[in-house]
Design a protein around this motif. Structure first.
Motif, PDB file in Angstrom:
ATOM      1  N   VAL A   1     -15.695  33.187  -4.786  1.00 25.18           N
ATOM      2  CA  VAL A   1     -14.606  32.561  -4.029  1.00 25.18           C
ATOM      3  C   VAL A   1     -14.765  31.046  -4.026  1.00 25.18           C
ATOM      4  N   VAL A   2     -15.986  30.579  -3.778  1.00 23.65           N
ATOM      5  CA  VAL A   2     -16.244  29.128  -3.768  1.00 23.65           C
ATOM      6  C   VAL A   2     -15.960  28.537  -5.143  1.00 23.65           C
ATOM      7  N   TYR A   3     -16.424  29.189  -6.175  1.00 28.20           N
ATOM      8  CA  TYR A   3     -16.229  28.714  -7.548  1.00 28.20           C
ATOM      9  C   TYR A   3     -14.740  28.598  -7.876  1.00 28.20           C
ATOM     10  N   LEU A   4     -13.983  29.642  -7.583  1.00 33.75           N
ATOM     11  CA  LEU A   4     -12.557  29.633  -7.886  1.00 33.75           C
ATOM     12  C   LEU A   4     -11.804  28.637  -7.010  1.00 33.75           C
ATOM     13  N   ALA A   5     -12.222  28.470  -5.754  1.00 33.24           N
ATOM     14  CA  ALA A   5     -11.573  27.502  -4.865  1.00 33.24           C
ATOM     15  C   ALA A   5     -11.825  26.065  -5.332  1.00 33.24           C
ATOM     16  N   VAL A   6     -13.042  25.777  -5.751  1.00 37.12           N
ATOM     17  CA  VAL A   6     -13.353  24.425  -6.229  1.00 37.12           C
ATOM     18  C   VAL A   6     -12.586  24.130  -7.520  1.00 37.12           C
ATOM     19  N   LEU A   7     -12.383  25.139  -8.345  1.00 40.71           N
ATOM     20  CA  LEU A   7     -11.543  24.953  -9.538  1.00 40.71           C
ATOM     21  C   LEU A   7     -10.126  24.551  -9.136  1.00 40.71           C
ATOM     22  N   GLY A   8      -9.597  25.200  -8.112  1.00 42.76           N
ATOM     23  CA  GLY A   8      -8.267  24.836  -7.622  1.00 42.76           C
ATOM     24  C   GLY A   8      -8.236  23.436  -7.037  1.00 42.76           C
ATOM     25  N   LEU A   9      -9.278  23.069  -6.311  1.00 45.08           N
ATOM     26  CA  LEU A   9      -9.345  21.727  -5.728  1.00 45.08           C
ATOM     27  C   LEU A   9      -9.459  20.654  -6.800  1.00 45.08           C
ATOM     28  N   LEU A  10     -10.061  21.004  -7.918  1.00 41.47           N
ATOM     29  CA  LEU A  10     -10.157  20.078  -9.043  1.00 41.47           C
ATOM     30  C   LEU A  10      -8.767  19.719  -9.565  1.00 41.47           C
ATOM     31  N   VAL A  11      -7.896  20.697  -9.611  1.00 41.25           N
ATOM     32  CA  VAL A  11      -6.512  20.456 -10.030  1.00 41.25           C
ATOM     33  C   VAL A  11      -5.811  19.565  -9.003  1.00 41.25           C
ATOM     34  N   VAL A  12      -6.097  19.783  -7.731  1.00 39.66           N
ATOM     35  CA  VAL A  12      -5.498  18.964  -6.673  1.00 39.66           C
ATOM     36  C   VAL A  12      -5.938  17.506  -6.820  1.00 39.66           C
ATOM     37  N   LEU A  13      -7.193  17.276  -7.179  1.00 34.03           N
ATOM     38  CA  LEU A  13      -7.674  15.905  -7.374  1.00 34.03           C
ATOM     39  C   LEU A  13      -6.869  15.171  -8.442  1.00 34.03           C
ATOM     40  N   GLY A  14      -6.628  15.845  -9.552  1.00 31.26           N
ATOM     41  CA  GLY A  14      -5.829  15.229 -10.607  1.00 31.26           C
ATOM     42  C   GLY A  14      -4.428  14.898 -10.130  1.00 31.26           C
ATOM     43  N   GLY A  15      -3.858  15.781  -9.326  1.00 33.63           N
ATOM     44  CA  GLY A  15      -2.534  15.526  -8.763  1.00 33.63           C
ATOM     45  C   GLY A  15      -2.539  14.349  -7.809  1.00 33.63           C
ATOM     46  N   VAL A  16      -3.590  14.236  -7.011  1.00 37.71           N
ATOM     47  CA  VAL A  16      -3.704  13.091  -6.096  1.00 37.71           C
ATOM     48  C   VAL A  16      -3.744  11.794  -6.890  1.00 37.71           C
ATOM     49  N   ALA A  17      -4.533  11.766  -7.956  1.00 34.12           N
ATOM     50  CA  ALA A  17      -4.612  10.551  -8.783  1.00 34.12           C
ATOM     51  C   ALA A  17      -3.259  10.221  -9.400  1.00 34.12           C
ATOM     52  N   PHE A  18      -2.597  11.228  -9.957  1.00 35.48           N
ATOM     53  CA  PHE A  18      -1.317  11.000 -10.623  1.00 35.48           C
ATOM     54  C   PHE A  18      -0.263  10.491  -9.650  1.00 35.48           C
ATOM     55  N   PHE A  19      -0.115  11.171  -8.515  1.00 35.49           N
ATOM     56  CA  PHE A  19       0.933  10.793  -7.580  1.00 35.49           C
ATOM     57  C   PHE A  19       0.616   9.503  -6.828  1.00 35.49           C
ATOM     58  N   THR A  20      -0.652   9.201  -6.634  1.00 34.44           N
ATOM     59  CA  THR A  20      -1.012   7.909  -6.038  1.00 34.44           C
ATOM     60  C   THR A  20      -0.609   6.782  -6.971  1.00 34.44           C
ATOM     61  N   ALA A  21      -0.942   6.914  -8.251  1.00 36.02           N
ATOM     62  CA  ALA A  21      -0.562   5.867  -9.207  1.00 36.02           C
ATOM     63  C   ALA A  21       0.957   5.769  -9.326  1.00 36.02           C
ATOM     64  N   ARG A  22       1.611   6.896  -9.294  1.00 31.39           N
ATOM     65  CA  ARG A  22       3.074   6.893  -9.419  1.00 31.39           C
ATOM     66  C   ARG A  22       3.721   6.158  -8.246  1.00 31.39           C
ATOM     67  N   LYS A  23       3.181   6.367  -7.039  1.00 33.84           N
ATOM     68  CA  LYS A  23       3.749   5.718  -5.867  1.00 33.84           C
ATOM     69  C   LYS A  23       3.353   4.240  -5.783  1.00 33.84           C
ATOM     70  N   VAL A  24       2.078   3.969  -5.981  1.00 27.82           N
ATOM     71  CA  VAL A  24       1.566   2.614  -5.757  1.00 27.82           C
ATOM     72  C   VAL A  24       1.996   1.650  -6.871  1.00 27.82           C
ATOM     73  N   LEU A  25       1.992   2.111  -8.118  1.00 29.61           N
ATOM     74  CA  LEU A  25       2.285   1.213  -9.235  1.00 29.61           C
ATOM     75  C   LEU A  25       3.763   1.115  -9.575  1.00 29.61           C
ATOM     76  N   ARG A  26       4.606   1.745  -8.809  1.00 27.58           N
ATOM     77  CA  ARG A  26       6.048   1.645  -9.058  1.00 27.58           C
ATOM     78  C   ARG A  26       6.568   0.384  -8.386  1.00 27.58           C
ATOM     79  N   VAL A  27       7.081  -0.519  -9.165  1.00 29.47           N
ATOM     80  CA  VAL A  27       7.637  -1.763  -8.641  1.00 29.47           C
ATOM     81  C   VAL A  27       9.038  -1.954  -9.198  1.00 29.47           C
ATOM     82  N   GLY A  28       9.793  -2.740  -8.505  1.00 29.03           N
ATOM     83  CA  GLY A  28      11.123  -3.065  -9.050  1.00 29.03           C
ATOM     84  C   GLY A  28      12.261  -2.556  -8.268  1.00 29.03           C
TER      85      GLY A  28
END
Length: 167
Positions: A140-167
């Motif tokens: 359960v821990v192994y599979l949950a951490v795999l899911g959280l790993l995907v969430v980390l990538g999403g956090v990075a992507f959406f943070t950059a999308r929000k913060v670096l959007r100008v104009g």
């Protein structure tokens, strides 16, 4: 900055406090992601190799793939932290910001692929017809951490999308 033929830097003027906010948010989020992804990578390998299904070669392949997925998370954090260079003084480099967003999308896709493959390998190792393997708390821990790993990538992507959007 290396500029190819026909490509010109596109700098957009923004306020100095906004540039500082962009730089601070990218640095804090990026460094946090690096630390969390590193811990997740260690947890995935340590837990994955001690699972009851660890006797199966497919599990070992899955654990190695999970480690590569953690690498994509670390790379996403590094990408965010170094994206600070797209914002300087009172300007934001739009082309650099676009490149960072695209790279983070690709790295997130890589993390998703690795997590799904590692998840598949673990499920295949658990459903071994020759030798049944129990589903434990470690699984359960192994599979949950795999899911959280995907969430980390999403956090990075959406943070950059929000913060670096100008104009």
């Amino acid at each position: 900055m290396i500029i190819g033929p026909g490509v010109r830097p596109a700098w957009v003027r923004v306020s100095a406090p906004r540039v500082e906010g962009i730089r601070t948010r990218l640095a804090l989020t990026g460094l946090s992601l690096i630390g969390v992804a590193l811990v997740f990578g260690i947890v995935l390998v340590a837990v994955g190799l001690t699972l009851p299904s660890s006797h199966s070669p497919i599990n070992v392949i899955g654990v190695m793939t999970a480690g590569i997925g953690a690498f994509w998370g670390i790379l996403s954090g590094v990408g965010l932290a170094t994206a600070r260079s797209c914002a300087r003084g009172e300007f934001v480099d739009v082309n650099g910001a676009r490149l960072v967003r695209r790279l983070l999308g690709v790295w997130w896709a890589g993390a998703i692929f690795c997590a799904m493959f590692a998840w598949f390998c673990e499920v295949m190792a658990l459903s071994n017809a020759e030798r049944p393997v129990p589903f434990t708390v470690g699984s359960v821990v192994y599979l949950a951490v795999l899911g959280l790993l995907v969430v980390l990538g999403g956090v990075a992507f959406f943070t950059a999308r929000k913060v670096l959007r100008v104009g």
